[in-house]
Write a protein that holds these residues in place. Structure first.
Motif, PDB file in Angstrom:
ATOM      1  N   PRO A  54      35.901  33.633  26.171  1.00  0.00           N
ATOM      2  CA  PRO A  54      35.034  33.436  24.998  1.00  0.00           C
ATOM      3  C   PRO A  54      33.656  34.054  25.237  1.00  0.00           C
ATOM      4  O   PRO A  54      33.222  34.231  26.382  1.00  0.00           O
ATOM      5  CB  PRO A  54      34.939  31.905  24.896  1.00  0.00           C
ATOM      6  N   GLU A  55      32.989  34.387  24.154  1.00  0.00           N
ATOM      7  CA  GLU A  55      31.662  34.982  24.268  1.00  0.00           C
ATOM      8  C   GLU A  55      30.691  34.012  24.956  1.00  0.00           C
ATOM      9  O   GLU A  55      30.801  32.792  24.791  1.00  0.00           O
ATOM     10  CB  GLU A  55      31.120  35.336  22.883  1.00  0.00           C
ATOM     11  N   PRO A  56      29.731  34.540  25.741  1.00  0.00           N
ATOM     12  CA  PRO A  56      28.762  33.650  26.405  1.00  0.00           C
ATOM     13  C   PRO A  56      27.855  32.954  25.398  1.00  0.00           C
ATOM     14  O   PRO A  56      27.579  33.487  24.318  1.00  0.00           O
ATOM     15  CB  PRO A  56      27.978  34.606  27.310  1.00  0.00           C
ATOM     16  N   GLU A  57      27.429  31.766  25.754  1.00  0.00           N
ATOM     17  CA  GLU A  57      26.484  31.031  24.907  1.00  0.00           C
ATOM     18  C   GLU A  57      25.054  31.452  25.242  1.00  0.00           C
ATOM     19  O   GLU A  57      24.829  32.365  26.029  1.00  0.00           O
ATOM     20  CB  GLU A  57      26.718  29.531  25.075  1.00  0.00           C
ATOM     21  N   GLU A  58      24.055  30.746  24.652  1.00  0.00           N
ATOM     22  CA  GLU A  58      22.671  31.197  24.755  1.00  0.00           C
ATOM     23  C   GLU A  58      22.193  31.318  26.196  1.00  0.00           C
ATOM     24  O   GLU A  58      21.327  32.138  26.511  1.00  0.00           O
ATOM     25  CB  GLU A  58      21.741  30.233  24.005  1.00  0.00           C
ATOM     26  N   THR A  78      34.315  31.470  12.782  1.00  0.00           N
ATOM     27  CA  THR A  78      34.726  32.707  12.117  1.00  0.00           C
ATOM     28  C   THR A  78      34.551  33.918  13.021  1.00  0.00           C
ATOM     29  O   THR A  78      35.123  34.978  12.754  1.00  0.00           O
ATOM     30  CB  THR A  78      33.914  32.912  10.833  1.00  0.00           C
ATOM     31  N   GLU A  79      33.779  33.758  14.099  1.00  0.00           N
ATOM     32  CA  GLU A  79      33.599  34.894  15.007  1.00  0.00           C
ATOM     33  C   GLU A  79      34.860  35.185  15.815  1.00  0.00           C
ATOM     34  O   GLU A  79      34.986  36.262  16.399  1.00  0.00           O
ATOM     35  CB  GLU A  79      32.423  34.642  15.962  1.00  0.00           C
ATOM     36  N   PHE A  80      35.803  34.223  15.856  1.00  0.00           N
ATOM     37  CA  PHE A  80      37.074  34.462  16.538  1.00  0.00           C
ATOM     38  C   PHE A  80      38.039  35.128  15.566  1.00  0.00           C
ATOM     39  O   PHE A  80      38.501  34.517  14.602  1.00  0.00           O
ATOM     40  CB  PHE A  80      37.662  33.155  17.063  1.00  0.00           C
ATOM     41  N   ALA A  81      38.332  36.412  15.813  1.00  0.00           N
ATOM     42  CA  ALA A  81      39.213  37.170  14.931  1.00  0.00           C
ATOM     43  C   ALA A  81      40.653  36.703  15.104  1.00  0.00           C
ATOM     44  O   ALA A  81      41.132  36.531  16.223  1.00  0.00           O
ATOM     45  CB  ALA A  81      39.105  38.658  15.230  1.00  0.00           C
ATOM     46  N   ARG A  82      41.326  36.478  13.988  1.00  0.00           N
ATOM     47  CA  ARG A  82      42.716  36.033  13.985  1.00  0.00           C
ATOM     48  C   ARG A  82      43.641  37.137  13.465  1.00  0.00           C
ATOM     49  O   ARG A  82      44.619  36.864  12.784  1.00  0.00           O
ATOM     50  CB  ARG A  82      42.848  34.769  13.135  1.00  0.00           C
ATOM     51  N   ASP A  83      43.298  38.364  13.807  1.00  0.00           N
ATOM     52  CA  ASP A  83      44.051  39.519  13.300  1.00  0.00           C
ATOM     53  C   ASP A  83      44.699  40.343  14.418  1.00  0.00           C
ATOM     54  O   ASP A  83      45.183  41.453  14.169  1.00  0.00           O
ATOM     55  CB  ASP A  83      43.125  40.418  12.472  1.00  0.00           C
ATOM     56  N   GLY A  84      44.688  39.824  15.634  1.00  0.00           N
ATOM     57  CA  GLY A  84      45.289  40.531  16.745  1.00  0.00           C
ATOM     58  C   GLY A  84      44.468  41.683  17.279  1.00  0.00           C
ATOM     59  O   GLY A  84      44.936  42.433  18.143  1.00  0.00           O
ATOM     60  N   SER A  85      43.227  41.823  16.810  1.00  0.00           N
ATOM     61  CA  SER A  85      42.413  42.980  17.186  1.00  0.00           C
ATOM     62  C   SER A  85      41.960  42.950  18.643  1.00  0.00           C
ATOM     63  O   SER A  85      41.427  43.945  19.143  1.00  0.00           O
ATOM     64  CB  SER A  85      41.190  43.082  16.261  1.00  0.00           C
ATOM     65  N   GLN A  86      42.177  41.843  19.333  1.00  0.00           N
ATOM     66  CA  GLN A  86      41.855  41.779  20.762  1.00  0.00           C
ATOM     67  C   GLN A  86      42.836  42.609  21.589  1.00  0.00           C
ATOM     68  O   GLN A  86      42.600  42.869  22.770  1.00  0.00           O
ATOM     69  CB  GLN A  86      41.879  40.324  21.239  1.00  0.00           C
ATOM     70  N   PHE A  87      43.938  43.009  20.975  1.00  0.00           N
ATOM     71  CA  PHE A  87      44.960  43.832  21.629  1.00  0.00           C
ATOM     72  C   PHE A  87      44.905  45.244  21.056  1.00  0.00           C
ATOM     73  O   PHE A  87      44.444  45.459  19.931  1.00  0.00           O
ATOM     74  CB  PHE A  87      46.350  43.227  21.403  1.00  0.00           C
ATOM     75  N   ASP A  88      45.404  46.193  21.834  1.00  0.00           N
ATOM     76  CA  ASP A  88      45.399  47.585  21.387  1.00  0.00           C
ATOM     77  C   ASP A  88      46.582  47.901  20.477  1.00  0.00           C
ATOM     78  O   ASP A  88      46.503  48.807  19.649  1.00  0.00           O
ATOM     79  CB  ASP A  88      45.452  48.529  22.590  1.00  0.00           C
TER      80      ASP A  88
END
Length: 309
Positions: free
Chosen positions: A292-296, A133-143
């Motif tokens: 992708p976000e870094p892991e621990e 769910t941390e991966f947004a599927r709303d295009g918000s990674q783009f301006d």
């Protein structure tokens, strides 16, 4: 805006630019032979405002290392000419190279944009890669997300974004003056058209998108995202015209019917293997070129789904 209205806006814009040299942009291509990808800097000579289209981040898959040689060449060109980057345009979420847009944006600024149907791609591939769910599927990674027929400007030059699905659901073509950046819809006339068998692809929609683009003025300059050298041709070429595509494209020239194209494209696609970099590319590009976000442990990872595609 309806398709007909959107297309007419693009036709009028391209025709005006062809007739008035002052409204035609300057285009410089950069070809990455490793991924057969053409990136472009297009700018308004009157204002120096520029857009970067389909940039490449160098990626060595065996080592998992990225580098920025291709992007640095673009930065050097922009600085040499004293241009001001207004837009970072992606024609789609590429399956054959990683986008360098975030790196370029960090160094040059600009608004990162793609078509609004990127949400469809994010939903499809979010499931393929089992993103949480941390991966947004709303295009918000783009301006900015373009819809079909949206107008924008590059300095004093008017531009229109056209939705041209088929290769993927989210493909866009950008009509900037008399210059048209078609992404993966078409290749050089002697090579044909893009595949349509990726998740969400559709050969029938691809044909319709190509024919729609071919309503633009014949003299319009067409800048392609890839070239693979057609049989009998020894050099890479990635610029042509709408007239050359309309009359000479080996897959979709005038006279080819929709059913004939779909049959050809379906049979041809069944013989093709997956692009070498599809798994890393889509994971990065559906995030607007971000990793992708870094892991621990502080390391970023890309997934390799088995027996899926």
């Amino acid at each position: 805006m309806t398709h007909d209205t959107a297309l007419q806006s693009a036709v009028d814009l391209a025709a005006k630019a062809a007739a008035e040299e002052s409204t035609a942009p300057i285009v410089q291509g950069f070809f990455d032979e490793e991924t057969f990808t053409a990136s472009y800097i297009v700018h308004d000579p009157a204002t120096g405002k520029a857009a970067i289209v389909d940039s490449v981040l160098d990626f060595d898959q065996p080592s998992g290392r990225t580098s920025t040689g291709s992007a640095d060449a673009i930065i050097a060109y922009v600085k040499e000419l004293g241009l001001s980057v207004q837009w970072l345009l992606e024609t789609h979420a590429h399956a054959d190279h990683l986008s360098a847009a975030p790196y370029l944006q960090e160094h040059l600024g600009g608004t990162l944009a793609i078509g609004s149907e990127i949400l469809t791609v994010q939903n499809v591939f979010g499931k393929v890669f089992n993103e949480g769910t941390e991966f947004a599927r709303d295009g918000s990674q783009f301006d900015h997300l373009f819809s079909d027929g949206d107008g924008f400007a590059l300095g004093d030059i008017q531009a229109v974004a056209l939705h041209v699905p088929g290769h993927t659901p989210a493909d866009m073509a950008y009509v900037i003056g008399d210059a048209i950046f078609v992404g993966d819809t078409m290749f050089m006339p002697d090579y044909g058209t893009a595949r349509a068998d990726f998740p969400g692809g559709d050969a029938r929609r691809l044909f319709q998108s190509i024919r729609r683009l071919m309503h633009l003025p014949d003299e319009s300059r067409v800048f392609l995202c890839h070239d693979y050298k057609a049989p009998g041709r020894d050099t890479f070429v990635h610029e042509t015209t709408i007239g050359a595509e309309r009359t000479g494209n080996v897959h979709a020239h005038d006279g080819v019917t929709e059913d004939e194209f779909v049959e050809m494209r379906t049979q041809r696609d069944a013989t093709l293997g997956m692009p070498r970099l599809i798994l890393p590319s889509v994971q990065v590009n559906m995030r607007g070129g971000h990793f992708p976000e870094p892991e621990e442990n502080g390391t970023r990872y890309l997934k390799l789904p088995l027996n899926t595609l």
